[in-house]
Motif scaffolding. Structure first.
Motif, PDB file in Angstrom:
ATOM      1  N   LEU A  49      40.298  48.104  30.034  1.00 49.25           N
ATOM      2  CA  LEU A  49      40.341  46.750  30.602  1.00 49.25           C
ATOM      3  C   LEU A  49      39.853  45.708  29.608  1.00 49.25           C
ATOM      4  CD1 LEU A  49      39.155  47.387  34.279  1.00 49.25           C
ATOM      5  CD2 LEU A  49      41.448  46.763  33.501  1.00 49.25           C
ATOM      6  N   GLN A  50      38.808  46.039  28.845  1.00 47.10           N
ATOM      7  CA  GLN A  50      38.321  45.111  27.824  1.00 47.10           C
ATOM      8  C   GLN A  50      39.378  44.898  26.741  1.00 47.10           C
ATOM      9  OE1 GLN A  50      34.640  46.801  26.451  1.00 47.10           O
ATOM     10  NE2 GLN A  50      33.471  46.134  28.260  1.00 47.10           N
ATOM     11  N   GLN A  52      42.616  45.283  27.096  1.00 53.29           N
ATOM     12  CA  GLN A  52      43.728  44.525  27.680  1.00 53.29           C
ATOM     13  C   GLN A  52      43.370  43.045  27.778  1.00 53.29           C
ATOM     14  OE1 GLN A  52      44.811  45.819  31.616  1.00 53.29           O
ATOM     15  NE2 GLN A  52      46.859  44.948  31.459  1.00 53.29           N
ATOM     16  N   ASN A  53      42.152  42.733  28.157  1.00 52.41           N
ATOM     17  CA  ASN A  53      41.699  41.345  28.255  1.00 52.41           C
ATOM     18  C   ASN A  53      41.710  40.681  26.872  1.00 52.41           C
ATOM     19  OD1 ASN A  53      40.712  39.011  29.369  1.00 52.41           O
ATOM     20  ND2 ASN A  53      38.589  39.696  29.417  1.00 52.41           N
ATOM     21  N   MET A  54      41.254  41.418  25.858  1.00 48.93           N
ATOM     22  CA  MET A  54      41.248  40.879  24.509  1.00 48.93           C
ATOM     23  C   MET A  54      42.676  40.595  24.030  1.00 48.93           C
ATOM     24  SD  MET A  54      39.872  42.619  20.999  1.00 48.93           S
ATOM     25  CE  MET A  54      41.221  43.777  20.995  1.00 48.93           C
ATOM     26  N   GLN A  56      45.292  39.970  25.885  1.00 43.73           N
ATOM     27  CA  GLN A  56      45.829  38.846  26.659  1.00 43.73           C
ATOM     28  C   GLN A  56      45.317  37.517  26.105  1.00 43.73           C
ATOM     29  OE1 GLN A  56      44.898  39.008  30.817  1.00 43.73           O
ATOM     30  NE2 GLN A  56      46.083  37.181  31.311  1.00 43.73           N
ATOM     31  N   GLN A  57      44.028  37.460  25.829  1.00 42.07           N
ATOM     32  CA  GLN A  57      43.454  36.219  25.297  1.00 42.07           C
ATOM     33  C   GLN A  57      44.026  35.889  23.916  1.00 42.07           C
ATOM     34  OE1 GLN A  57      39.226  36.821  25.391  1.00 42.07           O
ATOM     35  NE2 GLN A  57      39.057  36.372  27.585  1.00 42.07           N
TER      36      GLN A  57
END
Length: 164
Positions: A49-50, A52-54, A56-57
């Motif tokens: 999840l981390q 994927q978040n990175m 995306q950002q």
């Protein structure tokens, strides 16, 4: 005659699968039922999840610098378009209703005008009938006066004959 089966790799693979599947299944079930596996799976999901978040950002930042729309921008635009289409549909309905009301009122005004002209022609015809009835009544009166005058003349002549 003896029948010999030719070499079949698929049947050999199926035999190996059948023999090892139960052992592997038992081993995986045992390892997944342990709490260590659950902790490891939880840590893996957190890391994923981390990550994927990175991603995306960084993708959003790159798209912003490249002056390109992101998925969020496109979804916002799509929702705005849907809202706009709904408003246009509502306006079309309102215009159609207004036009139908105008057409209905136009039809009503045409009917009223048609009724007015019909009433005027009926009024003229009634005036003609009344005039004809008056002439007929006057003619009857005139003929009645002539008949009365003729009777009076006859009576006068008779009285003159009697007197003479």
């Amino acid at each position: 005659m003896s029948k010999q089966n030719p070499f079949d790799p698929f049947s050999m693979w199926k035999d190996v699968y059948d023999k090892t599947e139960s052992h592997w299944s038992k081993m995986f079930n045992e390892s997944m039922s342990k709490e260590d596996f659950s902790e490891w799976m939880g840590q893996f999901l957190n890391v994923y999840l981390q990550y994927q978040n990175m991603i995306q950002q960084s993708t959003e930042k790159y798209l912003a610098q490249a002056n390109m729309p992101s998925r969020t921008d496109l979804s916002n635009l799509a929702s705005l378009l849907v809202n706009l289409e709904a408003k246009v549909d509502n306006l079309e309905e309102m215009i159609e209703e207004d036009l139908s009301h105008q057409i209905n009122s136009l039809n009503v005004s045409r009917e009223v005008n048609r009724l007015k002209t019909d009433m005027k022609s009926l009024d003229k015809k009634l005036d003609q009938i009344l005039e004809a009835l008056k002439k007929q009544a006057e003619a009857k009166e005139a003929s009645a006066k002539e008949v009365a005058a003729a009777k009076e003349n006859e009576q006068r002549k008779e009285t003159e004959k009697k007197d003479a």
